[in-house]
Design an enzyme around this catalytic site. Structure first.
Site: not given
Length: 441
Positions: A113, A400-401, A69, A283, A12, A346, A157-158, A281, A393
């Site tokens: 990631h 952003e992906w 991180r 959101y 990213q 995050e 990650n995730e 993480n 984050w």
């Protein structure tokens, strides 16, 4: 010591996708396929962190964080996904680590990631058991070079998001649409975590974690069908990735008509090796109802009913700060003494913020978001959850992906045409917040 920090990920922000011997990742391939990423954006340049890292370390130092991180790009270290290390790739992270330490910033390195080397994807990706072993080999190469100076390691990650978006629905790299056929990617990622944990321990790593994206799951009503659907979603999103790590067992997948036939003797012992922390993480919460016709046609036992009655971010995600308290206390209630110290690795929001006429970037919505979520985290700590860190984050606006450069999460605004960095109002707010927390008796 409680760690206040900021987070980023390699694909990213780094750019320089062919510099220093780096090989292609699944995201390089995916982002160059027409229609995959909004407006055809790619991470080819991103924030050019590979060349501008000294400026970004200075921003971290100015922010006053305790920890940073970041993730290590597997294809930068091992361009083909196997074999010896690429010295230039390791040199980059060596320089970054030393610069952070010189500023008194604790490096927290994430090993995966989502940027799997493309040759490994060509051989099956995370659907292949062999990828877990290749991940352990890569981990050993990185740890041999950096474990003496990086005290905090995050294996994955995730893994839920990578499995669900990358292999089940295809909206992220590698872009496969397998629905429940993606489940082996869950186990093989977790097996990779277990093997990587062993490799890190063997090389003296001080702290080892995994980071899971977790969500409090709320049934749409008290109807038994909605309750059953919410439980099924909780199994898929949360328990499938937390139970094996913390309890050494997989939850029941009967609601999906599926089983993890790829689990072998000894796998769960590796996966459940003791950890020094669980990265979380957060959101937003998720509201779940019984499957509608579309979900049922796909064989899914739930429908996302959406969270209403709250403000939303530029991404359309609901802003529910107390959901973080709900999540953390829920983890404590479910896992009890099996829950290690928790790090919020995050938490942040996308807002449509741009420089004003005077060149400054005012982002009051992000300040309110961070303030509310930090307060919710502190309420969870007051209720007995052992929380050891909080990472915003993200440090920088970035790629952003699948949304490309359309979602801005950063404390620092990046003009992607010029690479000019401008700290936002939230950057200054967070710096002052950290200073106030340190000043507490």
């Amino acid at each position: 010591m409680f760690l206040w920090g900021a987070a980023t990920a390699a694909y990213q922000i780094e750019g320089a996708v062919s510099a220093g011997g780096r090989g292609p990742s699944v995201w390089d391939t995916f982002s160059h396929e027409p229609g995959r990423v909004r407006d055809g954006h790619t991470g080819d340049t991103a924030c050019d962190h590979y060349h501008r890292w000294p400026e970004d370390v200075a921003l971290l130092a100015g922010l006053g964080v305790d920890s940073y991180r970041f993730s290590i790009a597997w294809p930068r270290v091992q361009p083909g996904g196997s074999g010896p290390a690429n010295p230039a790739g390791l040199d980059f992270y060596d320089r970054l680590t030393d610069a952070l330490l010189a500023e008194g910033i604790v490096p927290a390195a994430t090993l995966f990631h989502w940027d799997l080397p493309q040759p490994l994807q060509d051989a099956g990706g995370w659907l292949s058991r062999d990828t877990a072993h290749r991940f352990a080999d890569y981990t050993a190469l990185v740890a041999d070079r950096l474990a003496d100076r990086i005290p905090m390691w995050i294996t994955l990650n995730e893994p839920f998001v990578h499995m669900a978006f990358g292999y089940a629905t295809g909206v992220h790299a590698p872009g496969q649409v397998l629905l429940t056929g993606a489940l082996p990617a869950a186990h093989h990622q977790l097996l990779g975590h277990g093997l990587a944990t062993a490799a890190l321990r063997a090389r003296g790593a001080e702290r080892v974690l995994i980071t899971n994206n977790c969500t409090p799951v709320r049934p749409a009503s008290a109807d038994p069908a909605d309750l059953a659907a919410a439980d099924a979603y909780d199994v898929l999103h949360n328990r499938l990735f937390n139970d094996p790590v913390l309890l050494g067992t997989y939850p029941d997948l009967d609601a999906y008509g599926a089983a993890l036939d790829c689990v072998r003797d000894g796998d769960l012992e590796l996966i459940s090796a003791p950890l020094d922390g669980l990265g979380v993480n957060y959101y937003n919460p998720t509201r779940i109802a019984a499957p509608d016709a579309e979900a049922a046609a796909l064989g899914l036992p739930f429908t996302d009913a959406g969270i209403t009655g709250h403000p939303v971010t530029a991404f359309g995600w609901p802003v529910v700060p107390d959901g973080l308290r709900e999540l953390l206390t829920g983890l404590k209630a479910r896992y009890g003494d099996a829950l290690p110290p928790v790090y919020v690795t995050e938490n942040g929001c996308s807002q449509s913020d741009e420089p004003g006429p005077d060149g400054t970037v005012d982002d009051p919505e992000r300040i309110a978001y961070l303030d509310g979520h930090i307060a919710a985290m502190e309420r969870a700590a007051a209720e007995g959850v052992d929380v050891r860190g909080y990472y915003v984050w993200s440090l920088l606006d970035n790629f952003e992906w699948a949304e490309g450069y359309h979602q801005r999460f950063g404390l620092v605004h990046v003009d992607f045409a010029t690479q000019r960095r401008t700290p936002k109002a939230s950057y200054h707010w967070f710096r002052e917040h950290i200073a106030r927390r340190r000043a507490r008796p």
